[in-house]
Write a protein that holds these residues in place. Sequence first.
Motif, PDB file in Angstrom:
ATOM      1  N   UNK A 241       0.834  -1.131  -0.143  1.00 28.69           N
ATOM      2  CA  UNK A 241       0.112  -0.042   0.025  1.00 28.69           C
ATOM      3  C   UNK A 241       0.565   1.282  -0.162  1.00 28.69           C
ATOM      4  N   UNK A 242       2.116   1.265   0.123  1.00 28.04           N
ATOM      5  CA  UNK A 242       3.042   2.635  -0.029  1.00 28.04           C
ATOM      6  C   UNK A 242       3.880   2.324  -1.097  1.00 28.04           C
ATOM      7  N   UNK A 243       4.756   3.183  -1.454  1.00 25.52           N
ATOM      8  CA  UNK A 243       5.887   3.143  -2.443  1.00 25.52           C
ATOM      9  C   UNK A 243       7.203   3.172  -1.867  1.00 25.52           C
ATOM     10  N   UNK A 244       7.513   2.823  -0.451  1.00 28.60           N
ATOM     11  CA  UNK A 244       8.588   2.792   0.335  1.00 28.60           C
ATOM     12  C   UNK A 244       9.637   1.676  -0.418  1.00 28.60           C
ATOM     13  N   UNK A 245      10.628   1.676  -0.470  1.00 30.65           N
ATOM     14  CA  UNK A 245      11.617   0.638  -0.863  1.00 30.65           C
ATOM     15  C   UNK A 245      11.630  -0.457   0.254  1.00 30.65           C
ATOM     16  N   UNK A 246      12.055  -1.518  -0.088  1.00 27.07           N
ATOM     17  CA  UNK A 246      12.272  -2.612   0.921  1.00 27.07           C
ATOM     18  C   UNK A 246      13.402  -1.970   2.026  1.00 27.07           C
ATOM     19  N   UNK A 247      14.319  -1.439   1.270  1.00 30.28           N
ATOM     20  CA  UNK A 247      15.319  -0.767   2.379  1.00 30.28           C
ATOM     21  C   UNK A 247      14.789   0.256   3.532  1.00 30.28           C
ATOM     22  N   UNK A 248      13.916   1.124   2.895  1.00 29.64           N
ATOM     23  CA  UNK A 248      13.197   1.912   3.620  1.00 29.64           C
ATOM     24  C   UNK A 248      12.065   1.385   4.691  1.00 29.64           C
TER      25      UNK A 248
END
Length: 282
Positions: A241-248
């Motif tokens: 549901x978000x556009x955060x990267x896996x690292x973020x």
Amino acid sequence: MKEILLDRLENSDNIGFDIKRIPSNDLTDNFPTEAHRDDHYTFFLLESGSGSVLVDFQTVQVNSPSLFFVLPGQVNQPVDQDAAKGWFLGVEASLMPTQSRDALGGQLMLQQPIPLDPLQLRQFGDLLNLILEKRQAPNNDVLYRPAIHALVQAFLLEVARSYSHMTGVNSGLSRPHQLLQEFKKLLSTEIKNLKSPSAYALQLHVTESYLNEVVKKISGFTVSYWIRHEAIMEAKRLLYYSELTSKEIAYELGYDDHSYFGRIFTKEVGMPAIAFRRQYRK
């Protein structure tokens, strides 16, 4: 950055709750149809018809007559409805009696609909109808708010009683069940900060071995399992549901070593985080 929609309670006069009838042809007009979190407790009393809702990646079928609730923070989305008719009640956490909050939020597994017999259905319906009548005819006298809040809290306590009877758990009797509820509450609020069973045991003022014994006996899984489960579930929500990267996302969840978290995710889910996002966004 795309974020998970937060649905806030319509509460213009700070009364602390919102109540609506759900007519059979108007369900999607009153509630968000996309995936979202609520900042409040949500209750649906289904008098007739049926429907299904996606809650934290699990589809829950709700058939009438029954009562279903969604906890604050759970990602949920209506899937379909078939002539659903009944009631909606949204309640701020501040209005929830402690006993109700513990009973409804103290289980580690996903909550299930509460089937209602004819007497329960009538009693819940009568109580909600009385709340709606009072809500639609507000009074400025000093006792109005305490009176209507008492009615809402009576409903919440009855829901908690019905749910406790269904699950066989009475939060007022068993110390192990109380400890499980306290662990669940702590887990939901501190998952970004606490990652070890010993840290939770310290906060709960018990030994690590006793906490693990209680949690495993009641839920069937260890404390470590539930810590990983909570972190992975939040990661899934953020991936989808978000556009955060896996690292973020790893950093958001309190993991300084994103590679380590990536390995945990892959082991638990069976695929890397980016593959999970790609698969579930098809």
